[in-house]
Design a protein around this motif. Structure first.
Motif, short mmCIF file in Angstrom:
data_model
loop_
_atom_site.label_atom_id
_atom_site.label_comp_id
_atom_site.label_asym_id
_atom_site.label_seq_id
_atom_site.Cartn_x
_atom_site.Cartn_y
_atom_site.Cartn_z
N MET A 1 0.85 -1.34 -0.11
CA MET A 1 0.10 -0.01 0.01
C MET A 1 0.80 1.37 -0.01
O MET A 1 1.78 1.46 0.93
N ARG A 2 0.69 2.30 -0.92
CA ARG A 2 1.42 3.18 -0.88
C ARG A 2 1.28 4.11 0.33
O ARG A 2 -0.04 4.17 0.67
N ARG A 3 1.98 4.90 0.68
CA ARG A 3 1.76 6.02 1.64
C ARG A 3 1.99 7.49 1.38
O ARG A 3 2.85 7.60 0.41
N LEU A 4 1.27 8.24 1.79
CA LEU A 4 1.80 9.89 1.67
C LEU A 4 2.83 10.27 2.85
O LEU A 4 2.40 10.08 4.18
N VAL A 5 3.97 10.77 2.44
CA VAL A 5 4.99 10.86 3.31
C VAL A 5 5.14 12.50 3.32
O VAL A 5 5.55 13.30 2.22
N TYR A 6 4.90 13.21 4.36
CA TYR A 6 5.14 14.70 4.42
C TYR A 6 6.65 14.86 4.99
O TYR A 6 6.93 14.66 6.26
N TYR A 7 7.62 15.12 4.10
CA TYR A 7 9.04 15.30 4.60
C TYR A 7 9.30 16.68 4.28
O TYR A 7 9.18 17.28 3.17
N VAL A 8 9.54 17.33 5.41
CA VAL A 8 9.96 18.86 5.08
C VAL A 8 10.76 19.61 5.98
O VAL A 8 10.85 18.98 7.24
N ALA A 9 11.52 20.50 5.85
CA ALA A 9 12.23 21.30 6.64
C ALA A 9 11.24 22.32 7.64
O ALA A 9 10.45 22.69 7.00
N THR A 10 11.69 22.24 8.88
CA THR A 10 10.99 23.20 9.70
C THR A 10 11.94 23.82 10.71
O THR A 10 12.97 23.65 10.96
N SER A 11 11.41 25.19 11.08
CA SER A 11 12.19 25.77 12.19
C SER A 11 11.66 25.33 13.36
O SER A 11 10.62 24.47 13.69
N LEU A 12 12.27 25.91 14.70
CA LEU A 12 11.83 25.52 15.98
C LEU A 12 10.43 25.97 16.19
O LEU A 12 9.81 25.46 16.70
N ASP A 13 10.12 27.10 15.47
CA ASP A 13 8.85 27.59 15.76
C ASP A 13 7.66 27.01 14.61
O ASP A 13 6.65 27.66 14.19
N GLY A 14 7.94 26.01 13.95
CA GLY A 14 7.13 25.59 12.84
C GLY A 14 6.93 26.18 11.73
O GLY A 14 5.90 25.97 10.99
N ARG A 15 7.87 26.95 11.37
CA ARG A 15 7.69 27.39 9.90
C ARG A 15 8.40 26.73 8.89
O ARG A 15 9.71 26.14 9.23
N ILE A 16 8.02 26.56 7.87
CA ILE A 16 8.62 25.52 6.70
C ILE A 16 9.32 26.64 5.75
O ILE A 16 10.05 26.19 4.87
N ALA A 17 8.99 27.94 5.77
CA ALA A 17 9.65 29.12 5.08
C ALA A 17 9.45 30.15 6.06
O ALA A 17 8.39 30.45 6.65
N GLY A 18 10.25 31.36 5.63
CA GLY A 18 10.29 32.43 6.39
C GLY A 18 9.35 33.35 5.64
O GLY A 18 8.76 33.00 4.80
#
Length: 203
Positions: free
Chosen positions: A1-18
């Motif tokens: 079964m395929r999975r959806l994988v959320y792979y992402v860089a994040t800051s300590l305060d939960g931001r994936i971009a500034g």
């Protein structure tokens, strides 16, 4: 079964971009890049892999889906497909498929599309951003891989941007972690059976 994988860089305060979608807030050097190329080759842009002389492993996933703003840096750089080693889908109601023939433009409800995509044969599907798309797909995410960076963004795009309910990580299990010399810690969580918003099994 395929999975959806959320792979992402994040800051300590939960931001994936500034602010203004700035991802240069995240530290990066050559040693860290080579470590990522060894551990997560499928997640690096094809041109970066070529620069390191690395071939994608094909063991993490074979498909990537992203939002319009996540795709914008590729447009700005003149890249027809930033992840040419993967099947690339871009969720957008403004981009013309004829102008971007090397990727598949998805002009439809992303949750319904991903449900159908996960039923197709193949490997896992990487959700690489952005935050609004992640919020829309939150109930369908099977694995969450966070590259937690030692920075505080202060503002910018949230990890789950615009969601109107908590994403309860108590319903997830930490299955792996690794610290890199640069100070980045990669945390991998799998959704527990019966977790909040668990999607129906697909096959």
């Amino acid at each position: 079964m395929r999975r959806l994988v959320y792979y992402v860089a994040t800051s300590l305060d939960g931001r994936i971009a500034g602010p203004d979608d700035d991802v240069t807030i995240f530290p990066f050097d050559d040693d860290y890049g080579r470590e990522l190329a060894a551990d997560w080759s499928d997640a690096l842009p094809t041109v970066v892999l070529h620069g390191y002389g690395v071939e994608p492993s094909g063991t993490r996933w074979d498909t990537v889906i992203m939002g319009r703003r996540t795709f914008q840096p590729a447009i700005d750089a003149g890249l027809a497909d930033p992840y040419a080693h993967l099947d690339t889908y871009v969720v957008s109601t403004t981009l013309s498929p004829s102008e971007f023939p090397d990727v598949t433009i998805v002009d439809a409800d992303p949750a319904a599309f991903v449900s159908e995509l996960l039923r197709r044969p193949g490997g896992d599907v990487w959700l690489c951003g952005g935050g609004r798309l992640a919020a829309a797909l939150a109930p369908q995410i099977d694995r969450l891989v966070l590259k937690v960076n030692p920075v505080v963004a202060g503002a910018g795009t949230a990890l789950f941007d615009g969601t109107d309910h908590p994403v309860d990580l108590s319903r997830w299990q930490l299955v792996d972690h690794r610290a890199y010399d640069l100070g980045v810690v990669v945390l991998t969580y799998d959704r527990l059976p019966g977790g909040d918003g668990e999607r129906n099994p697909v096959g």
